[in-house]
Design an enzyme around this catalytic site. Sequence first.
Site, PDB file in Angstrom:
ATOM      1  N   THR A  28       0.847  -1.202   0.000  1.00  0.00           N
ATOM      2  CA  THR A  28       0.000   0.000   0.000  1.00  0.00           C
ATOM      3  C   THR A  28       0.883   1.252   0.000  1.00  0.00           C
ATOM      4  O   THR A  28       1.963   1.236   0.609  1.00  0.00           O
ATOM      5  CB  THR A  28      -0.878   0.005   1.265  1.00  0.00           C
ATOM      6  N   GLY A  29       0.409   2.309  -0.644  1.00  0.00           N
ATOM      7  CA  GLY A  29       1.112   3.586  -0.573  1.00  0.00           C
ATOM      8  C   GLY A  29       1.377   4.170  -1.946  1.00  0.00           C
ATOM      9  O   GLY A  29       1.044   3.566  -2.971  1.00  0.00           O
ATOM     10  N   SER A  30       1.985   5.355  -1.939  1.00  0.00           N
ATOM     11  CA  SER A  30       2.197   6.050  -3.209  1.00  0.00           C
ATOM     12  C   SER A  30       3.239   5.347  -4.071  1.00  0.00           C
ATOM     13  O   SER A  30       3.155   5.370  -5.306  1.00  0.00           O
ATOM     14  CB  SER A  30       2.602   7.508  -2.948  1.00  0.00           C
ATOM     15  N   ASP A  81       6.227  -4.083  -1.493  1.00  0.00           N
ATOM     16  CA  ASP A  81       5.663  -3.004  -0.671  1.00  0.00           C
ATOM     17  C   ASP A  81       6.715  -1.926  -0.422  1.00  0.00           C
ATOM     18  O   ASP A  81       7.917  -2.170  -0.548  1.00  0.00           O
ATOM     19  CB  ASP A  81       5.156  -3.585   0.659  1.00  0.00           C
ATOM     20  N   GLY A  82       6.259  -0.767  -0.045  1.00  0.00           N
ATOM     21  CA  GLY A  82       7.142   0.341   0.298  1.00  0.00           C
ATOM     22  C   GLY A  82       7.477   0.323   1.787  1.00  0.00           C
ATOM     23  O   GLY A  82       7.165  -0.634   2.507  1.00  0.00           O
ATOM     24  N   ALA A  83       8.105   1.398   2.238  1.00  0.00           N
ATOM     25  CA  ALA A  83       8.430   1.537   3.665  1.00  0.00           C
ATOM     26  C   ALA A  83       8.565   3.015   3.991  1.00  0.00           C
ATOM     27  O   ALA A  83       8.809   3.840   3.102  1.00  0.00           O
ATOM     28  CB  ALA A  83       9.729   0.805   3.995  1.00  0.00           C
ATOM     29  N   GLY A  95       3.525   1.672   7.779  1.00  0.00           N
ATOM     30  CA  GLY A  95       2.236   2.049   8.355  1.00  0.00           C
ATOM     31  C   GLY A  95       1.913   3.519   8.247  1.00  0.00           C
ATOM     32  O   GLY A  95       0.914   3.972   8.791  1.00  0.00           O
ATOM     33  N   GLY A  96       2.766   4.260   7.531  1.00  0.00           N
ATOM     34  CA  GLY A  96       2.463   5.677   7.305  1.00  0.00           C
ATOM     35  C   GLY A  96       1.087   5.846   6.669  1.00  0.00           C
ATOM     36  O   GLY A  96       0.381   6.815   6.920  1.00  0.00           O
ATOM     37  N   GLU A 103      -0.685  -5.437   5.851  1.00  0.00           N
ATOM     38  CA  GLU A 103       0.620  -5.569   5.198  1.00  0.00           C
ATOM     39  C   GLU A 103       1.460  -6.634   5.905  1.00  0.00           C
ATOM     40  O   GLU A 103       2.122  -7.447   5.265  1.00  0.00           O
ATOM     41  CB  GLU A 103       1.364  -4.234   5.232  1.00  0.00           C
TER      42      GLU A 103
HETATM   43  C1  5RP Z   1       1.460   2.029   4.223  1.00  0.00           C
HETATM   44  C2  5RP Z   1       2.910   1.806   4.213  1.00  0.00           C
HETATM   45  C3  5RP Z   1       3.698   2.374   3.077  1.00  0.00           C
HETATM   46  O1  5RP Z   1       4.443   1.356   2.479  1.00  0.00           O
HETATM   47  C4  5RP Z   1       4.619   3.437   3.583  1.00  0.00           C
HETATM   48  O2  5RP Z   1       3.863   4.382   4.322  1.00  0.00           O
HETATM   49  C5  5RP Z   1       5.351   4.131   2.434  1.00  0.00           C
HETATM   50  O3  5RP Z   1       4.432   4.923   1.737  1.00  0.00           O
HETATM   51  P1  5RP Z   1       4.814   5.731   0.433  1.00  0.00           P
HETATM   52  O4  5RP Z   1       5.149   4.721  -0.620  1.00  0.00           O
HETATM   53  O5  5RP Z   1       3.558   6.505   0.126  1.00  0.00           O
HETATM   54  O6  5RP Z   1       5.977   6.622   0.753  1.00  0.00           O
HETATM   55  O7  5RP Z   1       3.491   1.179   5.061  1.00  0.00           O
HETATM   56  O8  5RP Z   1       0.854   1.540   5.391  1.00  0.00           O
END
Ligand code: 5RP
Length: 218
Positions: A28-30, A81-83, A95-96, A103
């Site tokens: 999840t995320g951008s 996934d991102g972080a 979890g941002g 996740e």
């Molecule tokens: C969502 C997350 C995202 O992977 C994390 O917040 C990174 O987000 P982004 O790709 O928007 O920078 O853990 O719960």
Amino acid sequence: MTQDELKKAAALAALDYVLEGAIIGVGTGSTVNHFIDGLGGIKARITGAVSSSEASSARLRALGIPLVDLAEVDELPVYVDGADEIDGGFSMIKGGGGALTREKIVAAVSRRFVCICDASKQVATLGRFPLPVEVIPMAARHVARELAALGGQPKLREGFVTDNGNLILDVHGLAIAEPAKLEARINQIVGVVTNGLFAQRGADVLLLAAPEGVRREQ
Ligand code: 5RP
């Protein structure tokens, strides 16, 4: 390059890790949104996707990528996934976007966790990014007191409810020397659903995008 262009570069590099005919785990995320968009271009090559959030499910659905219920699969070959932060041992804060619990469940079922990030997410020590903790609503004050006793400053994420109907406490001021220990300790607090430390099950591959290119580390 903008940060979003770097996110896109990391995300598109992750398409190399998608296995022919397999089900792919999607975070999840951008950054992941770019990955989903790329996945749309190769959707004929995969069976479907297990999603970690309602937001990612909606994006996958809009691109015609079949959604697979995690309850129907025993194992996923790859999760992308991102972080919010990642350290040298591939432990992460996530979890941002508030999707940490789902996740973490999808990551637990996956053989390989491919983390996609722009270079700003790489840190020596986790904790500058406030650590998200998902809590059962009636336990929020109790959990906040316990987190304060561990040395953090928890703040309720205002106006936010997770896909699971819970609340998020964002914990500021932690310098996390031992991520796996703190992950286990916070999960012991009654009322915590899970916390955003991904250390016991960290990433296996890091695709880190910088202006010079995408570095692959494993
Ligand atoms: C969502 C997350 C995202 O992977 C994390 O917040 C990174 O987000 P982004 O790709 O928007 O920078 O853990 O719960």
